[in-house]
Write an enzyme that holds these catalytic residues in place. Structure first.
Site, PDB file in Angstrom:
ATOM      1  N   LYS A  27     113.575   7.300  83.103  1.00  0.00           N
ATOM      2  CA  LYS A  27     112.267   7.728  83.634  1.00  0.00           C
ATOM      3  C   LYS A  27     112.076   7.245  85.067  1.00  0.00           C
ATOM      4  O   LYS A  27     111.676   8.013  85.937  1.00  0.00           O
ATOM      5  CB  LYS A  27     111.177   7.182  82.705  1.00  0.00           C
ATOM      6  CG  LYS A  27     109.766   7.575  83.077  1.00  0.00           C
ATOM      7  CD  LYS A  27     108.867   7.618  81.852  1.00  0.00           C
ATOM      8  CE  LYS A  27     108.521   6.257  81.294  1.00  0.00           C
ATOM      9  NZ  LYS A  27     107.572   5.497  82.127  1.00  0.00           N
ATOM     10  N   ARG A 128      93.928   1.720  84.311  1.00  0.00           N
ATOM     11  CA  ARG A 128      94.962   0.774  84.772  1.00  0.00           C
ATOM     12  C   ARG A 128      94.704   0.292  86.202  1.00  0.00           C
ATOM     13  O   ARG A 128      94.201   1.037  87.050  1.00  0.00           O
ATOM     14  CB  ARG A 128      96.341   1.413  84.623  1.00  0.00           C
ATOM     15  CG  ARG A 128      96.642   1.665  83.152  1.00  0.00           C
ATOM     16  CD  ARG A 128      98.014   2.181  82.928  1.00  0.00           C
ATOM     17  NE  ARG A 128      99.030   1.206  83.282  1.00  0.00           N
ATOM     18  CZ  ARG A 128     100.319   1.481  83.329  1.00  0.00           C
ATOM     19  NH1 ARG A 128     100.747   2.699  83.055  1.00  0.00           N
ATOM     20  NH2 ARG A 128     101.181   0.548  83.654  1.00  0.00           N
ATOM     21  N   SER A 173     106.398  -6.510  90.329  1.00  0.00           N
ATOM     22  CA  SER A 173     106.132  -5.114  89.980  1.00  0.00           C
ATOM     23  C   SER A 173     106.985  -4.196  90.835  1.00  0.00           C
ATOM     24  O   SER A 173     106.816  -4.122  92.050  1.00  0.00           O
ATOM     25  CB  SER A 173     104.656  -4.771  90.183  1.00  0.00           C
ATOM     26  OG  SER A 173     104.489  -3.366  90.178  1.00  0.00           O
ATOM     27  N   ASP A 321     109.438  -3.480  79.701  1.00  0.00           N
ATOM     28  CA  ASP A 321     109.059  -2.336  78.865  1.00  0.00           C
ATOM     29  C   ASP A 321     109.540  -2.479  77.424  1.00  0.00           C
ATOM     30  O   ASP A 321     109.247  -1.618  76.592  1.00  0.00           O
ATOM     31  CB  ASP A 321     109.631  -1.042  79.464  1.00  0.00           C
ATOM     32  CG  ASP A 321     108.957  -0.711  80.790  1.00  0.00           C
ATOM     33  OD1 ASP A 321     107.783  -1.099  80.974  1.00  0.00           O
ATOM     34  OD2 ASP A 321     109.608  -0.085  81.641  1.00  0.00           O
ATOM     35  N   ARG A 352      99.652  -3.883  75.266  1.00  0.00           N
ATOM     36  CA  ARG A 352     100.782  -3.851  74.319  1.00  0.00           C
ATOM     37  C   ARG A 352     100.843  -5.075  73.418  1.00  0.00           C
ATOM     38  O   ARG A 352     101.386  -5.006  72.312  1.00  0.00           O
ATOM     39  CB  ARG A 352     102.104  -3.662  75.070  1.00  0.00           C
ATOM     40  CG  ARG A 352     102.236  -2.253  75.573  1.00  0.00           C
ATOM     41  CD  ARG A 352     103.544  -1.961  76.252  1.00  0.00           C
ATOM     42  NE  ARG A 352     103.626  -0.529  76.477  1.00  0.00           N
ATOM     43  CZ  ARG A 352     104.431   0.054  77.368  1.00  0.00           C
ATOM     44  NH1 ARG A 352     105.219  -0.688  78.129  1.00  0.00           N
ATOM     45  NH2 ARG A 352     104.443   1.356  77.496  1.00  0.00           N
TER      46      ARG A 352
END
Ligand code: S3P
Length: 445
Positions: A27, A128, A173, A321, A352
């Site tokens: 992705k 977000r 990030s 992830d 999450r």
């Protein structure tokens, strides 16, 4: 709560996972391939493109800005680049759907255009945090407004003159780093981004493949503004994150022996591999090679007795992830697993930590949430029941893996967003021996 909308899965525990699978294209690489090819000079070809809702949203955004993108076959794209200054204003807001990568990287690219843009997204994306890109881009001279709290939609004014900055990221990030490097392509002077921990470096390596040198020293990356990109061919490896669900599933289900083909093994992505091996996993890399500048391998995974560990905090960005899947491995391993330093998990497509803790607890797991992770005490057998994915693709697939360790069948609500990253998940899961069926969320089954 997302139950009631879209589709649900029913997953039953069954026999071992066996055979040879190829999961879809990466992705992160697919997003970047469309973005860089669009602003390059000449025609680029992308092979192995992810046909996921997230990456299709990125392609649609560039089409809306005047880029011709052909899809001659599934997972193939021909992108007719318009050059650094060739994009034109879209007639409406660019909808990034569920894709944080699309929104954050596009904010950097669009901050430097002559025209105004609006970036929006679905209910999850509109919650977000975007201040992390708004602030440094504003320091570069961009004019970007969000909703209160720095939330999308983002309104980006065109015509800003950007100047390179030297920026130390407060959180690791790759999205923020990449947004600044993309803005830096248009800025006066150099833009340098320094990360607290190294993160995936696809933007840096792909810029180099398009002919723009990126200087890297330690945890810093620097680009010089004004350098043109020239078209190239991009080969997208299979997505390690998509492979990750099968690494955990095959490790947990007795008798399993799976081969996952041509998976990207960029070391900034493979923290789950190292963690599963530390937990006693039986995983080997075969046929290592380089595909389009990225390391790939066939990954062989066999069932093993996993035991709990403390995940090293410096490994967190390399498996950011994969924590939903790791939580499942830990819930079924012997002994205790501790995750710390992973507060970022709370601002992903869902919270999450919260979604996985609720889901696994409903299935009989023994775990505690912490602010930045969890403590999980493994159990051999979970029970089964009904859980909710929080509309999060990775939580949905991870809970499907948890179902393989349950005594009863599991119903997972709100699974439609799996199409953002892994459109053929059910088909591939069935081919590996998983019993999974899709039903409408409204069904009472
Ligand atoms: C990504 C970076 C990571 C990751 C996301 C994809 C990227 O996000 O979680 O799925 O393609 O750059 P952060 O930059 O928020 O850590």
């Amino acid at each position: 709560m997302s139950a009631g909308a879209g589709n649900a899965w029913i997953v039953r525990a069954g026999g071992p996972l066996r055979g040879c699978l190829r999961v879809p294209g990466d992705k992160s690489v697919s997003h970047r391939a469309v973005m860089l090819a669009s602003i390059a000079e000449g025609t680029s070809r992308v092979h192995g493109f992810l046909e996921g809702a997230d990456t299709l949203a990125t392609a649609a955004a560039f089409r809306a800005m005047g880029v011709r993108i052909e899809a001659p076959a599934p997972s193939e794209r021909i992108i007719h680049g318009v050059g650094l200054h060739g994009l034109s204003a879209a007639s409406q807001a660019l909808d990034c759907g569920n894709a944080g990568t699309a929104m954050r990287l596009l904010s950097g690219l669009l901050a430097a255009q002559r025209f105004d843009s609006v970036l929006t997204g679905d209910d999850s994306l509109r919650k977000r945090p975007m201040r992390r890109v708004i602030e440094p881009l504003t320091q570069m001279g961009a004019r970007i407004d969000g909703e209160p709290g720095g939330l999308p939609p983002l309104r980006i004014q065109g015509g800003a003159v950007l100047t390179g900055i030297d920026y130390a990221l407060p959180v690791a990030s790759a999205q923020v780093k990449s947004a600044l490097l993309l803005a830096g392509l248009y800025a006066r002077g150099d833009t340098t981004v320094t990360e607290p921990h190294p993160t995936r470096d696809y933007t840096e390596s792909m810029l180099a493949a398009f002919g723009v040198p990126v200087q890297r020293h330690g945890n810093s990356a620097r680009v010089r503004g004004g350098m043109p990109l020239s078209a190239t061919r991009i080969d997208v490896p299979a997505d390690f994150s998509s492979a990750g669900f099968f690494l955990v599933a095959a490790s947990l289900v007795p008798g399993s022996d799976l081969l996952l083909e041509a998976v990207g093994i960029n070391p900034r992505r493979t923290g789950l591999l190292d963690t599963l091996i530390d937990m006693g996993g039986d995983i080997t890399l075969e046929n290592r090679r380089v595909l389009g500048g990225e390391p790939v391998a066939d990954i062989r995974v066999r069932a093993a007795r996993l035991h709990g560990i403390s995940v090293p905090v410096e490994r967190v960005p390399d498996m950011i992830d994969e924590f939903p899947a790791l939580f499942v491995a830990a819930a079924c391993a012997e002994g205790e697993t501790r995750v710390t330093g992973a507060a970022e998990l709370r601002v992903k497509e869902s919270d999450r930590i919260g979604v996985m803790a609720a889901g696994l607890r409903a299935l009989g797991a023994d775990l505690e949430e912490t602010a930045d992770g969890a403590i999980l005490r493994g159990r051999k057998q979970l029970v089964g029941g009904r859980v909710d994915s929080g509309t999060d693709h990775r939580c949905a697939m991870s809970l499907a893996v948890a179902a393989l360790c349950c005594s009863e069948s599991v119903r997972i609500d709100a699974v439609d967003n799996v199409a953002t990253s892994f459109p053929d998940f059910e088909k591939i899961a069935i081919s590996a021996g998983i019993e999974i069926e899709m039903i409408p969320c409204t069904a009472t089954k």
